[in-house]
Write a protein that holds these residues in place. Structure first.
Motif, PDB file in Angstrom:
ATOM      1  N   GLY A 226      -7.011  -5.212  -1.039  1.00 29.00           N
ATOM      2  CA  GLY A 226      -7.577  -4.872   0.268  1.00 29.00           C
ATOM      3  C   GLY A 226      -6.950  -3.585   0.778  1.00 29.00           C
ATOM      4  O   GLY A 226      -5.818  -3.252   0.419  1.00 29.00           O
ATOM      5  N   ARG A 227      -7.679  -2.856   1.623  1.00 29.67           N
ATOM      6  CA  ARG A 227      -7.188  -1.565   2.104  1.00 29.67           C
ATOM      7  C   ARG A 227      -5.824  -1.720   2.785  1.00 29.67           C
ATOM      8  O   ARG A 227      -5.592  -2.678   3.513  1.00 29.67           O
ATOM      9  N   GLY A 228      -4.944  -0.770   2.510  1.00 31.76           N
ATOM     10  CA  GLY A 228      -3.586  -0.851   3.060  1.00 31.76           C
ATOM     11  C   GLY A 228      -2.696  -1.842   2.308  1.00 31.76           C
ATOM     12  O   GLY A 228      -1.584  -2.158   2.732  1.00 31.76           O
TER      13      GLY A 228
ATOM     14  N   GLY B 183       1.276   0.565  -5.728  1.00 30.30           N
ATOM     15  CA  GLY B 183       0.940  -0.489  -4.776  1.00 30.30           C
ATOM     16  C   GLY B 183      -0.533  -0.838  -4.853  1.00 30.30           C
ATOM     17  O   GLY B 183      -1.298  -0.220  -5.612  1.00 30.30           O
ATOM     18  N   PHE B 184      -0.933  -1.875  -4.087  1.00 33.74           N
ATOM     19  CA  PHE B 184      -2.356  -2.130  -3.823  1.00 33.74           C
ATOM     20  C   PHE B 184      -3.115  -2.801  -4.961  1.00 33.74           C
ATOM     21  O   PHE B 184      -4.194  -3.329  -4.739  1.00 33.74           O
ATOM     22  N   ILE B 185      -2.538  -2.829  -6.173  1.00 35.91           N
ATOM     23  CA  ILE B 185      -3.342  -3.315  -7.300  1.00 35.91           C
ATOM     24  C   ILE B 185      -2.684  -4.490  -8.007  1.00 35.91           C
ATOM     25  O   ILE B 185      -1.474  -4.702  -7.939  1.00 35.91           O
TER      26      ILE B 185
ATOM     27  N   VAL C 263       4.440   2.972  -4.554  1.00 31.20           N
ATOM     28  CA  VAL C 263       3.729   4.147  -4.050  1.00 31.20           C
ATOM     29  C   VAL C 263       2.268   3.818  -3.734  1.00 31.20           C
ATOM     30  O   VAL C 263       1.612   3.067  -4.443  1.00 31.20           O
ATOM     31  N   SER C 264       1.797   4.427  -2.643  1.00 29.09           N
ATOM     32  CA  SER C 264       0.373   4.408  -2.310  1.00 29.09           C
ATOM     33  C   SER C 264      -0.292   5.590  -3.004  1.00 29.09           C
ATOM     34  O   SER C 264       0.378   6.455  -3.560  1.00 29.09           O
ATOM     35  N   ALA C 265      -1.595   5.626  -2.894  1.00 34.52           N
ATOM     36  CA  ALA C 265      -2.331   6.798  -3.364  1.00 34.52           C
ATOM     37  C   ALA C 265      -1.948   8.006  -2.505  1.00 34.52           C
ATOM     38  O   ALA C 265      -1.572   7.854  -1.341  1.00 34.52           O
ATOM     39  N   LEU C 266      -2.040   9.198  -3.080  1.00 36.20           N
ATOM     40  CA  LEU C 266      -1.803  10.400  -2.289  1.00 36.20           C
ATOM     41  C   LEU C 266      -2.785  10.393  -1.110  1.00 36.20           C
ATOM     42  O   LEU C 266      -3.890   9.864  -1.210  1.00 36.20           O
TER      43      LEU C 266
END
Ligand code: ASP
Ligand code: MG
Length: 254
Positions: A161-163, A147-149, A43-46
């Motif tokens: 990084g973004r996205g 996701g992302f972390i 999941v991404s951030a809301l």
């Protein structure tokens, strides 16, 4: 050989905007599980949350905030989404386990310590995925990953990084030897043109990685270009719209 029953499904922030969206996303996952599939959800951030966290932290500190602190703050977007998604799955009576770097016993994504743009340590990550994530899937849990972390060797939270949630999804797919990694977007599949500019762009059925890469790099928001370097030749990547009846259609990336 990839496991055709195993899939990674990533929901972008644009799919996680309203409570209704989030519920529909959870229902799509449960429908796949009923077909006998083992599923990791990324999941991404809301929608809008990462921007809000970033702008607030930067503005309030006058920019005097370390990259390490900023990563801690930004990680909260995805970490919160994970809790919401896991909670909804539980409320629907499904066995789900949410992962978080605060619980290193289950956390699989490891990176170097380049805060804000960390590189995944593929070897350490794949080892952790096999030891920590695979057994949960085999016990019938849906595994929900922010996701992302990532986590550095020194135990700090990093961001890719973004996205970067796309990167998380492909890395997990690779380490699990998943048959498919599905990216769910608000708009279905990859369109031949920007629908804001062209009145009825057509759906592209399939793209190869090179075409996808040039599209991503040119700024068409399809997948994070860096995610493609983790794709193996036996893994199918697919981009599917939230509005489609299930997760089986969309545009395939070969
Ligand atoms: N939430 C992060 C961002 O907005 C990561 C992602 O969406 O993939 O950049
Ligand atoms: Mg986002």
């Amino acid at each position: 050989m990839p496991d055709p029953t195993l899939m990674v499904v990533k929901f972008g922030g644009s799919c996680l905007e309203t409570p209704e969206n989030v519920r529909v996303a959870a229902e799509k996952i449960i429908a796949e599980q009923k077909k006998g599939r083992k599923i990791v959800v990324v999941v991404s951030a809301l929608k809008g949350v990462t921007d809000q966290l970033l702008q607030t932290a930067l503005a309030a500190s006058g920019g005097r905030i370390s990259k390490r602190q900023l990563d801690e703050i930004l990680s909260m977007g995805e970490r919160t989404s994970q809790r919401i998604f896991t909670g909804i799955l539980h409320s629907m009576g499904v066995k789900a386990e949410g992962l978080d770097p605060a619980n290193p016993n289950l956390w699989p994504i490891y990176t170097n310590s380049e805060h804000g743009n960390a590189e995944v340590d593929l070897e350490q990550t794949c080892k952790a995925v096999r030891e920590k994530v695979l057994p949960l899937l085999e016990k019938g849990f849906i595994v929900v990953v922010p996701g992302f972390i990532g986590l550095s060797r020194g135990g700090a939270i990093t961001t890719l990084g973004r996205g970067g949630s796309d990167i998380t999804a492909v890395v997990l797919g690779r380490c699990l030897d998943a048959g498919e990694v599905v990216f769910v977007k608000d708009v279905g599949g990859v369109l031949s043109a920007d629908p804001k500019l062209v009145s009825s762009p057509s759906r592209v059925e399939a793209l190869d990685v090179e075409e996808m890469f040039s599209l991503s790099s040119a700024g068409a928001k399809v997948l994070h270009p860096k995610s493609l370097k983790y794709k193996t030749s036996s893994m199918t990547l697919r981009v599917v719209g939230m509005d489609e009846p299930d997760l089986s259609g969309g545009t395939i990336i070969k």
